[in-house]
Design a protein around this motif. Structure first.
Motif: not given
Length: 600
Positions: A257, A189-190, A251, A255, A213-215, A473, A193, A246
Motif C-alpha cells: 500500500p 477491490r481485490w 490483503p 500488497s 490501490g484500494y488500501a 475481497y 489492489d 485491510l
C-alpha cells in the motif's frame, strides 16, 4: 515516460447535472489507473472522454500522435452472428497469431476451457454464449490488439474467481510496460489492489487522484475526512472499520500500500475486529437452535455434469461460508438446493424448525410487480423496522445506510438504476428478518461504498450465511470459511482460502478434479531480543520521518502537475520525478514493514 491522453478543463453534462465539471488530468505511459465512485457518478463517462468517444460540453482532450486505444465497455456490443475467431483474431492468418506467444496466452487464459466447451471452438457464434463467455471474448479481443492505451469498464463482471485472478496477473505482466497505459473502472477491490498503481475517485463532477490501490485509497479518504471534518461520524466509522480489516487481513500482508503507515496505525489503534464471531454465534444458536440445513447423502446432476455426488453437509448456526467454483460448476444450483427450490436426485434435505431463509438471487425480477410503488413503500411493505447488532433500526434508516437518502426513497421502483434495484432487493430480504441468508453474486451492480455499507450491516447480523461470489475481497471480508465446487460433485474444504482454490485449479490437468492438499505449515522463528526490538523501533521512527518528507515532496509535485496540466514537456518531467518518489516510498515501506514486525 510520455503522455498518452490529456484532459484539460473538460465539462460534460447529463441533463442539467455536470457529471464531469472542469476536470484536468492525464494518462502517461507506465500508468495503471483504477477509477472508482458511486454508480452513475461519471466513471464510464470519464472513460468515454479519454477515448474521445463521448462528446464534451467544454474543454479539450488531446491524444499522442498515432495513439492506439483498445476498449471494453460494460454493455455487450458484440455481434451475435459473428464467430469468436472474427471478433478476437479478425483477419489474422492462423500461422500469424499461432506464432505469437502473447496471443496464445490470451486465448488460453480467457478462452481455454470455455472455448473448448463451446460448439465449434473459435468458430462458435457469439449469440449462443452465456454472459460470462461473451465477456471473455470481448476481453480477449481487446488484449490481443497492440494498443498503447487500454480502457476497461467493469472487466470482472461475469468472470469467476479464476478468471479475475488470470486477468489481474495478465495485466500486471503485460501492461506494466513503460510504453503502455491502463485505465480500468471497477468495483472489485481485490482487483484494484492487485493491478493498479493509482486510483481516481469520481465524486460530484470532480476527480481526485491517489497513489496506490484500494488500501491506499481507503486511508486517503479516511485522512481527508478526518482533517476536513466535513463527513458524518458514521461515515468515518465505516472507513476506519474498513481500514482496520485491510491492515489486519490477508490483503494488507500481500500488497504494497502506498500510504503513510504510521497514520494508518493511528487511525485504527482502537478499532475492534469487524465482528465478534463468538457473540454472533451465541445469538445465532439462540435464534436457530442446533439444526439449520442438513444435506444427507445428497446427489444431483444435470446430464453428465455432477453437481453433488453423495454429499453430506451440515450447516451450523452462525457459520459464514463462501462458495467458489468456475462458471457453470453449479454454485447457484447448490444455493437452490439449500433453499429447497431445487429437488435432489437422491438423498435428503433436512431443515430446522426455526429456520427462516432469505435469498438474494442474481436476478431482481421480484421487483417487477412493484414498479409503480415508491422505494419507501416497497421497503415498508416488508417491515417498518428490524433489529441489527442488537439494536432496533427503522426501514428508512436502513435504506439510508444502503444508499437511499430521503429524497431518493420517494422515487418509483421502475425508475431505479440497476445498482439501486440490487440495493432495494437486499434491503427487502434483510427486513424480512431471515436467520439463514443465501447470497448469489450480491456485488453485481453495486459500487464500492454500497459494498462497504452492506458488509458493515452483515457484520452485525446473527445467522448462517452462504455467499456465492466472484468478488474475492468480499469473500475474504465477509466469510470465515470457503468451500469449492471443482466439477466432480464434491464440496471441497479450502483451509487456505481462495489462494488454495486457485492453486488447485492451476495444478489440475484438464478435466481432472484434484484432491485438497493440506495447507503448508511454516516453522516458527525465535522471537527478537530486547535490543533488537529497541533498534527496530528506532528504524521505524527514522523511516516514518523519511516517508513524511517524501509525502510532502509528492504533494508539491502534484500541485505542479495541476498547475502545468497543459504543458506536455513539463508533465513528462514531473511524472518522472513522481515515479522516482514512488519508488523510494515503496522501498521504505518494505523496510518499515520488516522493522515493524520486530518492533511489535
Amino acid at each position: 515516460m510520455a503522455n498518452l491522453a490529456n484532459v484539460e478543463r473538460v465539462t460534460v453534462h447529463t441533463g442539467i447535472t455536470a457529471v464531469l465539471d472542469d476536470i484536468s488530468l492525464g494518462v502517461n505511459t507506465g500508468d495503471r489507473i483504477g477509477v472508482v465512485g458511486a454508480n452513475g457518478g461519471g466513471k464510464s463517462t470519464l472513460l468515454g472522454v479519454l477515448a474521445r468517444t463521448r462528446e464534451i460540453d467544454s474543454g479539450r482532450v488531446t491524444h499522442a500522435g498515432g495513439l492506439r486505444i483498445a476498449t471494453v465497455a460494460q454493455d455487450d456490443l458484440l455481434d451475435p452472428a459473428a464467430t469468436v475467431r472474427e471478433i478476437v483474431l479478425g483477419e489474422r492468418a492462423e500461422h500469424d497469431w499461432a506464432g505469437q506467444a502473447w496471443i496464445r496466452d490470451v486465448l488460453a487464459g480467457l478462452l481455454g476451457d470455455h472455448q473448448a466447451a463451446a460448439v465449434g471452438g473459435l468458430d462458435a457464434r457469439v449469440g449462443t454464449m452465456s454472459g460470462g463467455e461473451r465477456r471473455r471474448v470481448a476481453l480477449a479481443a481487446a488484449l490481443v490488439t497492440e494498443a498503447d492505451l487500454l480502457l476497461l469498464d467493469e472487466p470482472t463482471n461475469h468472470l469467476d474467481v479464476e478468471g479475475v485472478a488470470w486477468l489481474a496477473d495478465h495485466l500486471v505482466r503485460t501492461w506494466a510496460r513503460p510504453d503502455r497505459g491502463l485505465v480500468v473502472v471497477t468495483h472489485d477491490r481485490w482487483f484494484l489492489d492487485a493491478v493498479v498503481t493509482q486510483t481516481w475517485e469520481v465524486v460530484a463532477g470532480a476527480v481526485s487522484a491517489y497513489d496506490g490501490g484500494y488500501a491506499a485509497y481507503i486511508l486517503a479518504r479516511a485522512e481527508r475526512d478526518r482533517i476536513a471534518a466535513v463527513t458524518a461520524e458514521r461515515r468515518n466509522n465505516l472507513l476506519r472499520k474498513e481500514l482496520a480489516w485491510l491492515r489486519r487481513g490477508a490483503p494488507a500482508r500481500t500488497s504494497k500500500p502506498k500510504f503513510r503507515l504510521d497514520a494508518a496505525s493511528a487511525l485504527i489503534e482502537n478499532e475492534p475486529p469487524p465482528r465478534d464471531s463468538v457473540e454472533l454465534m451465541r445469538f445465532a444458536t439462540a435464534r436457530l437452535g442446533k439444526d439449520v440445513i442438513d444435506l444427507h447423502d445428497a446427489s444431483l446432476a444435470f446430464g453428465d455434469l455432477p453437481i453433488l455426488k453423495r454429499v453430506t453437509w451440515q450447516l451450523a448456526p452462525g457459520e459464514r461460508i463462501g462458495l467458489v467454483g468456475v462458471n457453470g460448476a453449479g454454485k447457484s444450483t447448490v444455493l437452490r438446493v439449500l433453499d429447497g427450490s431445487q429437488p435432489l436426485d437422491s438423498g435428503k434435505r433436512k431443515v430446522g424448525s426455526t429456520v427462516r431463509i432469505g435469498v438474494v438471487s442474481q436476478e431482481v425480477r421480484e421487483l417487477e410487480a412493484l414498479a409503480g410503488a415508491k422505494v419507501i413503500e416497497a421497503i415498508e411493505a416488508v417491515r417498518a423496522s428490524t433489529v441489527l447488532d442488537g439494536k432496533p433500526v427503522s426501514a428508512s434508516s436502513l435504506a439510508k445506510r444502503l444508499g437511499f437518502p430521503g429524497p431518493r426513497q420517494q422515487a418509483r421502483v421502475g425508475d431505479l438504476s440497476g445498482g439501486e434495484r440490487r440495493r432495494l432487493q437486499i434491503l427487502r430480504v434483510l427486513l424480512d428478518e431471515p436467520n439463514v441468508l443465501l447470497l448469489d453474486e450480491p456485488t453485481n451492480d453495486l459500487d464500492i461504498d454500497t459494498l462497504t455499507a452492506l458488509e458493515d450491516l452483515l457484520d452485525g447480523w446473527a445467522g448462517t450465511l452462504v455467499v456465492v461470489s466472484h468478488d474475492r475481497y468480499l469473500l475474504e471480508r465477509l466469510t470465515d470459511k470457503q468451500l469449492a465446487l471443482l466439477g466432480d460433485g464434491r464440496l471441497r474444504d479450502l483451509p487456505g482460502g481462495v489462494d488454495q482454490y486457485l492453486d488447485l485449479r492451476s495444478a489440475a490437468p484438464t478435466g481432472a478434479s484434484p484432491s485438497i492438499r493440506p495447507a503448508a505449515t511454516t516453522a516458527t522463528a525465535p522471537g527478537p531480543n530486547p535490543a533488537q526490538v529497541r533498534e527496530a523501533r528506532k528504524e521505524v521512527a527514522r523511516i516514518e520521518k523519511q516517508l513524511q518528507r517524501l509525502a510532502e515532496k509528492a504533494d508539491r509535485i502534484h500541485a505542479d502537475m495541476a498547475a502545468q496540466a497543459s504543458d506536455h514537456t513539463a508533465m513528462t518531467a514531473l511524472s518522472l520525478a513522481l515515479r522516482e518518489v514512488d519508488g523510494q516510498v515503496a522501498e521504505l515501506e518494505e523496510a518499515w514493514l520488516a522493522a515493524a514486525e520486530i518492533a511489535g
